[in-house]
Design an enzyme around this catalytic site. Structure first.
Site, mmCIF file in Angstrom:
data_model
loop_
_atom_site.group_PDB
_atom_site.id
_atom_site.type_symbol
_atom_site.label_atom_id
_atom_site.label_comp_id
_atom_site.label_asym_id
_atom_site.label_seq_id
_atom_site.Cartn_x
_atom_site.Cartn_y
_atom_site.Cartn_z
ATOM 1 N N SER A 132 18.152 66.205 -48.298
ATOM 2 C CA SER A 132 18.266 67.728 -47.972
ATOM 3 C C SER A 132 18.873 68.845 -49.429
ATOM 4 C CB SER A 132 19.719 68.234 -47.685
ATOM 5 O OG SER A 132 19.927 69.312 -46.376
ATOM 6 N N GLU A 147 13.197 68.586 -37.915
ATOM 7 C CA GLU A 147 14.063 68.302 -38.804
ATOM 8 C C GLU A 147 14.937 69.808 -38.371
ATOM 9 O OE1 GLU A 147 14.803 67.743 -42.143
ATOM 10 O OE2 GLU A 147 12.679 66.588 -43.247
ATOM 11 N N HIS A 168 17.199 66.225 -39.267
ATOM 12 C CA HIS A 168 16.940 66.406 -40.363
ATOM 13 C C HIS A 168 18.612 65.667 -40.475
ATOM 14 C CE1 HIS A 168 17.825 68.243 -44.618
ATOM 15 N NE2 HIS A 168 19.355 68.687 -44.223
#
Length: 442
Positions: A200, A321, A382
């Site tokens: 990330s 995500e 995500h």
């Protein structure tokens, strides 16, 4: 009796261990020998006054304890509706330029080295969080695995002339990588085989570092997991607005303010300057292009291309995500929004990065984490692969991101990715063909 709170570990786990001395360049650290690993926690790699450049750690005499974590960088409380579940942040400390190290042995074996940069939107996270525990990878891969802590939020990224230069969090990471290069041979690792993993915002920072001249040669392989490259870099103008809002909200000298006041002012400034993207916020405090050590965009591109032939890279994203950010919001019901937003913020920019680096001579492997269906609504979201790689069952207990699966199932789900990452760190080949347009499916 030590305890483990989901999300943060302020003392090491309650399991049999013995103290063990480990010599590094600055002196002797007192670590723990536990369950086949030597573990060092809270290892200080540098010191820094508030808003000042980091200074390498000075040598010391005698043994210095590296038995337990000392706390986490100052940060706001976690979002209670997060798919990661409620995270108890832990003790806040500005003395946060620390590492966690797990190694099969501090000997001369020259094992592969994996270095993890955590995510958290440049405003949360820590090398001390239990969910970033690196011992599983070290044990399975006969590898040295290190998690890096650095300054975050306004304390790491504020840019105000005469007060803070900006990009201190990135400078911290460069100093940490230098410490690792200079010390990893003492820890049983190979200084010529260092793989940097970012997830990330940590992956976003890793991409920045590829074009930072001061970081060149400090890592040889890179695993770029779910980088939000569609957010770009902070512009000087946006950084100036966020910094001005922070100083205004704080209302006192930032060099003297208390940590709670700093955090409160940061949160208010973030709301003041929030630039909305689909499903999230562009961080108010983040890397700023053109502020040392990060070059302006054109210079970054030239430096990254010049560095490419020295690198082997894995880069990839998850199928869904934005499911992480849309969960329990009205955006989750908008047809097609999750797919198009994932493509815009994550998938397409990551593909362009992979093509850029391959064009410069890097050997690039790509991947995609799939989403099998409605029975696992956060599979392929995500952060969904984090429990595959890091942390223990206790660390992840109750996290919605596990999709209701048992820890044995989660561990089995992640076995192929762990094996691929460890193989890549060892040999440079994750087990599938290179090429930006040939993604491997997990």
């Amino acid at each position: 009796m030590s305890t483990t709170t989901p999300g943060v570990r302020e003392s090491a786990d309650d399991e049999p261990w013995t103290a063990t001395p480990v010599r590094v360049t600055g002196g002797v650290l007192r670590g723990r020998r536990e369950n086949g690993l030597t573990v060092l926690r809270g290892v200080r790699y540098a010191t820094a006054a508030r808003f000042a450049e980091p200074e390498p750690e000075e040598p010391w005499t005698g043994e210095r304890d590296a038995l337990a974590d000392v706390g986490v960088p100052p940060q706001p409380v976690s979002r209670p509706t997060s798919p990661l579940g409620v995270i108890t942040v832990g003790t806040l400390t500005e003395d946060c330029l620390r590492l966690t190290v797990a190694t099969p042995a501090a000997d001369d074996r020259r094992r592969p080295v994996l270095v993890f940069l955590h995510g958290g939107g440049y405003r949360s996270g820590s090398a001390a969080w239990g969910r970033y525990d690196v011992r599983r990878l070290a044990r399975e891969g006969d590898a040295v695995v290190i998690s890096v802590g650095s300054r975050i939020g306004a304390l790491g990224w504020l840019r105000t002339p005469g007060l803070a230069p900006g990009n201190l969090g990135l400078t911290d990471q460069v100093i940490a990588l230098r410490w690792i290069r200079d010390n990893v041979a003492h820890l049983g690792g190979d200084p010529d085989r260092i793989t940097l993993i970012g997830h990330s915002s940590g992956a976003h920072a890793l991409v920045c570092l590829i074009g930072v001249p001061a970081a060149r040669g400090l890592f040889h392989r890179a695993i770029v997991q779910s980088p939000p490259l569609g957010l770009g870099l902070g512009s000087p103008a946006a950084s100036a607005r966020a910094s001005a809002a922070f100083v205004r909200r704080l209302g006192t000298d930032p060099r003297e303010a208390s940590v709670p006041a700093i955090i409160a002012a940061q949160e208010r400034a973030e709301r003041d300057v929030a630039v909305r993207t689909i499903g999230g916020l562009v961080p108010a405090f983040m890397p700023v292009a053109g502020a040392d050590p990060l070059p302006a965009p054109d210079e970054w591109r030239a430096a990254a291309l010049d560095n490419a032939e020295n690198l082997q890279i894995i880069a990839g994203t998850a199928e869904r995500e934005l499911a992480y950010f849309f969960r329990n919001t009205p955006l989750a019901t908008v047809p097609g929004l999750e797919r198009t937003s994932t493509a815009r913020v994550f998938a397409r920019p990551t593909q362009r990065f992979a093509e850029l680096m391959a064009g410069g001579g890097a050997r690039v492997h790509t991947y995609r984490v799939g989403a099998p269906g409605p029975s696992q609504p956060l599979r392929g979201a995500h952060c969904g692969e984090l429990p595959w790689l890091l942390g223990t069952e206790a660390d992840w207990a109750g996290a919605p991101i596990l999709n209701g699966r048992s820890w044995a199932e989660v561990d089995a789900d992640g076995a192929p990715m762990r094996a691929a990452w460890l193989r890549f760190a060892t040999t440079g080949d994750p087990g599938w063909p290179a090429g930006p347009s040939r993604p491997h499916r997990f």
